[in-house]
Design an enzyme around this catalytic site. Structure first.
Site, PDB file in Angstrom:
ATOM      1  N   GLU A  85     -38.017 -36.295  65.582  1.00 42.77           N
ATOM      2  CA  GLU A  85     -36.663 -35.774  65.460  1.00 42.77           C
ATOM      3  C   GLU A  85     -36.205 -35.860  64.015  1.00 42.77           C
ATOM      4  O   GLU A  85     -36.656 -36.713  63.247  1.00 42.77           O
ATOM      5  CB  GLU A  85     -35.721 -36.554  66.365  1.00 42.77           C
ATOM      6  CG  GLU A  85     -36.061 -36.318  67.826  1.00 42.77           C
ATOM      7  CD  GLU A  85     -35.114 -36.974  68.800  1.00 42.77           C
ATOM      8  OE1 GLU A  85     -35.014 -36.466  69.919  1.00 42.77           O
ATOM      9  OE2 GLU A  85     -34.480 -37.982  68.462  1.00 42.77           O
ATOM     10  N   CYS A 110     -38.124 -53.025  66.644  1.00 44.60           N
ATOM     11  CA  CYS A 110     -36.825 -53.703  66.651  1.00 44.60           C
ATOM     12  C   CYS A 110     -36.180 -53.457  68.017  1.00 44.60           C
ATOM     13  O   CYS A 110     -36.218 -52.337  68.522  1.00 44.60           O
ATOM     14  CB  CYS A 110     -35.938 -53.161  65.537  1.00 44.60           C
ATOM     15  SG  CYS A 110     -36.670 -53.389  63.911  1.00 44.60           S
ATOM     16  N   CYS A 113     -33.391 -50.662  68.601  1.00 46.32           N
ATOM     17  CA  CYS A 113     -33.638 -49.323  68.061  1.00 46.32           C
ATOM     18  C   CYS A 113     -34.452 -48.478  69.039  1.00 46.32           C
ATOM     19  O   CYS A 113     -35.518 -48.889  69.493  1.00 46.32           O
ATOM     20  CB  CYS A 113     -34.381 -49.461  66.724  1.00 46.32           C
ATOM     21  SG  CYS A 113     -35.031 -47.914  66.076  1.00 46.32           S
ATOM     22  N   GLU A 159     -40.852 -46.388  59.879  1.00 45.83           N
ATOM     23  CA  GLU A 159     -40.618 -47.281  58.745  1.00 45.83           C
ATOM     24  C   GLU A 159     -41.356 -46.694  57.537  1.00 45.83           C
ATOM     25  O   GLU A 159     -42.595 -46.694  57.484  1.00 45.83           O
ATOM     26  CB  GLU A 159     -41.146 -48.685  59.108  1.00 45.83           C
ATOM     27  CG  GLU A 159     -41.291 -49.646  57.947  1.00 45.83           C
ATOM     28  CD  GLU A 159     -40.011 -49.837  57.116  1.00 45.83           C
ATOM     29  OE1 GLU A 159     -38.952 -50.114  57.684  1.00 45.83           O
ATOM     30  OE2 GLU A 159     -40.101 -49.701  55.886  1.00 45.83           O
ATOM     31  N   SER A 190     -34.779 -46.212  53.528  1.00 46.85           N
ATOM     32  CA  SER A 190     -34.281 -47.374  54.279  1.00 46.85           C
ATOM     33  C   SER A 190     -35.459 -48.137  54.866  1.00 46.85           C
ATOM     34  O   SER A 190     -36.377 -47.548  55.434  1.00 46.85           O
ATOM     35  CB  SER A 190     -33.360 -46.893  55.405  1.00 46.85           C
ATOM     36  OG  SER A 190     -32.912 -47.980  56.172  1.00 46.85           O
ATOM     37  N   ASN A 294     -24.975 -47.847  67.943  1.00 48.37           N
ATOM     38  CA  ASN A 294     -24.984 -46.630  68.753  1.00 48.37           C
ATOM     39  C   ASN A 294     -25.750 -46.929  70.022  1.00 48.37           C
ATOM     40  O   ASN A 294     -26.925 -47.288  69.949  1.00 48.37           O
ATOM     41  CB  ASN A 294     -25.696 -45.496  68.012  1.00 48.37           C
ATOM     42  CG  ASN A 294     -24.949 -45.079  66.773  1.00 48.37           C
ATOM     43  OD1 ASN A 294     -23.756 -44.852  66.806  1.00 48.37           O
ATOM     44  ND2 ASN A 294     -25.660 -45.001  65.660  1.00 48.37           N
ATOM     45  N   CYS A 336     -28.199 -42.960  63.849  1.00 44.64           N
ATOM     46  CA  CYS A 336     -29.252 -43.917  63.535  1.00 44.64           C
ATOM     47  C   CYS A 336     -29.691 -44.667  64.780  1.00 44.64           C
ATOM     48  O   CYS A 336     -28.878 -45.087  65.573  1.00 44.64           O
ATOM     49  CB  CYS A 336     -28.745 -44.973  62.564  1.00 44.64           C
ATOM     50  SG  CYS A 336     -28.121 -44.291  61.081  1.00 44.64           S
TER      51      CYS A 336
HETATM   52  N1  SAH Z   1     -37.276 -48.146  59.648  1.00 41.67           N
HETATM   53  C1  SAH Z   1     -36.246 -48.014  58.687  1.00 41.67           C
HETATM   54  C2  SAH Z   1     -35.599 -46.667  58.680  1.00 41.67           C
HETATM   55  C3  SAH Z   1     -35.267 -46.043  60.011  1.00 41.67           C
HETATM   56  S1  SAH Z   1     -34.058 -46.846  60.987  1.00 41.67           S
HETATM   57  C4  SAH Z   1     -35.219 -49.110  58.864  1.00 41.67           C
HETATM   58  O1  SAH Z   1     -35.274 -49.807  59.869  1.00 41.67           O
HETATM   59  O2  SAH Z   1     -34.381 -49.261  57.973  1.00 41.67           O
HETATM   60  C5  SAH Z   1     -32.589 -46.224  60.276  1.00 41.67           C
HETATM   61  C6  SAH Z   1     -31.357 -47.105  60.459  1.00 41.67           C
HETATM   62  O3  SAH Z   1     -30.863 -47.066  61.797  1.00 41.67           O
HETATM   63  C7  SAH Z   1     -31.572 -48.563  60.150  1.00 41.67           C
HETATM   64  O4  SAH Z   1     -30.572 -49.021  59.259  1.00 41.67           O
HETATM   65  C8  SAH Z   1     -31.428 -49.228  61.501  1.00 41.67           C
HETATM   66  O5  SAH Z   1     -30.993 -50.515  61.369  1.00 41.67           O
HETATM   67  C9  SAH Z   1     -30.418 -48.349  62.151  1.00 41.67           C
HETATM   68  N2  SAH Z   1     -30.376 -48.445  63.604  1.00 41.67           N
HETATM   69  C10 SAH Z   1     -31.413 -48.619  64.435  1.00 41.67           C
HETATM   70  N3  SAH Z   1     -30.995 -48.629  65.712  1.00 41.67           N
HETATM   71  C11 SAH Z   1     -29.648 -48.451  65.664  1.00 41.67           C
HETATM   72  C12 SAH Z   1     -28.638 -48.335  66.662  1.00 41.67           C
HETATM   73  N4  SAH Z   1     -28.959 -48.366  67.954  1.00 41.67           N
HETATM   74  N5  SAH Z   1     -27.376 -48.151  66.264  1.00 41.67           N
HETATM   75  C13 SAH Z   1     -27.061 -48.045  64.958  1.00 41.67           C
HETATM   76  N6  SAH Z   1     -27.969 -48.123  63.975  1.00 41.67           N
HETATM   77  C14 SAH Z   1     -29.253 -48.335  64.329  1.00 41.67           C
HETATM   78 FE1  SF4 Z   2     -36.956 -51.155  63.295  1.00 42.97          FE
HETATM   79 FE2  SF4 Z   2     -36.477 -49.092  61.632  1.00 42.97          FE
HETATM   80 FE3  SF4 Z   2     -38.681 -49.122  63.154  1.00 42.97          FE
HETATM   81 FE4  SF4 Z   2     -36.306 -48.785  64.289  1.00 42.97          FE
HETATM   82  S1  SF4 Z   2     -37.299 -47.400  62.872  1.00 42.97           S
HETATM   83  S2  SF4 Z   2     -37.981 -50.133  65.011  1.00 42.97           S
HETATM   84  S3  SF4 Z   2     -35.010 -50.078  62.998  1.00 42.97           S
HETATM   85  S4  SF4 Z   2     -38.183 -50.566  61.538  1.00 42.97           S
END
Ligand code: SAH
Ligand code: SF4
Length: 341
Positions: A85, A110, A113, A159, A190, A294, A336
């Protein structure tokens, strides 16, 4: 587009040298996907190119729009069938940003996420990354969206530092005036805290912006929700941020997703303040971005607005630069952490 293939194809077809630059520029700068829309190209060449080179490395499965056409999300099907996406949004009037994916899925798992919970499929190639940018250029032209498409953020699926070679070649093309010509300072990467990646970014692109998903300023909590913290704990992250700031003297964003009852009390705000204060120049260069969670997983609830404001004011009183990031894509699950194949 595969530019190597374009170059060799044009050579095989005995086209003049300028043809390559002309097509690259129409594709990268304007998002032209139809060869017949490029001026001065013969019908014969259009036909030959159509047969040999597909402009994009994926097809759009579905496009969602929201917020009076201020944010869009596309679900893209890669050539091997994997889904990713990408999001296009206008956080400020007249300015557009593409939020691009660097991987199909993510290994780092994470807990809060959606991408992390959906597992890891594979890395994207640099072509699949830059094609997302071309896709949105094309889209904004077709839709006649007002404003300037000036920013790229690597905050989609994946990532970026776990796929650095491809992300690096993508950024090289994005900033190259012969290709896309974005300003380095208009690109942001990020990371969840992949320490060796932070070092690489400082060396390879000191002008590209860095954002760090800190979210939990306490090791036990962070390790529970972000497994990467077991490898790179907060101390290691602090050291990496320190040397990044020393080297680049640039502002860094600390992303703080606020989860009700988990990381939104003032004790965590104090931990965050300590984290920042321990870093040389931290107070000057670190900037906290508070993001209400979110909803993606039933286990987590977004912090109340009142709590978010209290947290913010507590940081501000201690002279920590803090903003609340408004979420633009929630309606289309394009915010995000809501991206899942
Ligand atoms: N992997 C990288 C980039 C992609 S995630 C990272 O983790 O930074 C992009 C952003 O979305 C990150 O700042 C993450 O903390 C945030 N994020 C992930 N899940 C989320 C959620 N459910 N609500 C709000 N932000 C979220
Ligand atoms: Fe964690 Fe970023 Fe990967 Fe989501 S995209 S699992 S926030 S490292």
């Amino acid at each position: 587009m595969n530019f190597h293939k374009l170059k060799s194809t044009l050579r095989d077809l005995q086209e003049p040298n300028f043809r390559y630059k002309q097509i690259v520029s129409a594709f990268c700068k304007k998002g032209v996907l139809d060869y017949s829309q490029i001026s001065n190209i013969s019908k014969k060449l259009v036909k030959d190119l159509k047969e040999r080179i597909k402009p994009l490395s994926f097809s759009a499965e579905k496009i969602y729009s929201a917020n009076n056409n201020l944010s869009f999300k596309a679900r893209l099907k890669l050539n091997d069938g994997e889904l990713i996406e990408t999001v296009f949004l206008s956080p400020l009037p007249g300015a557009w940003s593409a939020c691009v994916s660097s991987q199909a899925g993510c290994k780092l798992a994470c807990k809060f996420c959606a991408t992390g919970q959906s597992g890891f499929k594979r890395n994207l190639s640099s072509e699949e990354i830059t094609d997302q940018v071309v896709f949105w250029k094309h889209f904004s032209r077709e839709k006649k969206l007002n404003g300037n498409f000036s920013n790229i953020i690597f905050m989609g699926m994946g990532e970026p530092f776990m796929n650095w070679d491809e992300v690096k070649s993508a950024i090289k093309q994005l900033v190259d005036p012969e290709f896309f010509g974005f300003g380095s300072r208009h690109i942001s990467v990020s990371t969840s805290g992949v320490v060796d990646g932070i070092k690489k970014l400082a060396n390879d692109f000191p002008q590209v912006n860095l954002a760090i998903s800190l979210i939990f300023p306490e090791d036990s909590l962070r390790s529970e929700y972000m497994p990467i913290n077991r490898k790179f704990n907060l101390k290691k992250l602090q050291l990496a941020i320190s040397s990044y700031l020393n080297k680049t003297n640039r502002k860094v964003f600390l992303e703080y997703v606020m989860l009700k009852g988990i990381n939104d009390d003032l004790k965590q705000a104090d931990n965050l303040i300590d984290f920042i204060n321990t870093i040389e120049n931290g107070r000057k260069l670190l900037h906290v971005n508070l993001i209400r969670y979110n909803t993606t997983m039933v286990e987590f609830i977004p912090s109340d607005l009142g709590t978010v404001n209290k947290f913010k004011n507590h940081l501000l009183r201690k002279s920590i630069k803090t903003t609340i990031r408004k979420s633009l894509g929630d309606e289309i699950k394009g915010a995000c952490g809501q991206l899942a194949g």
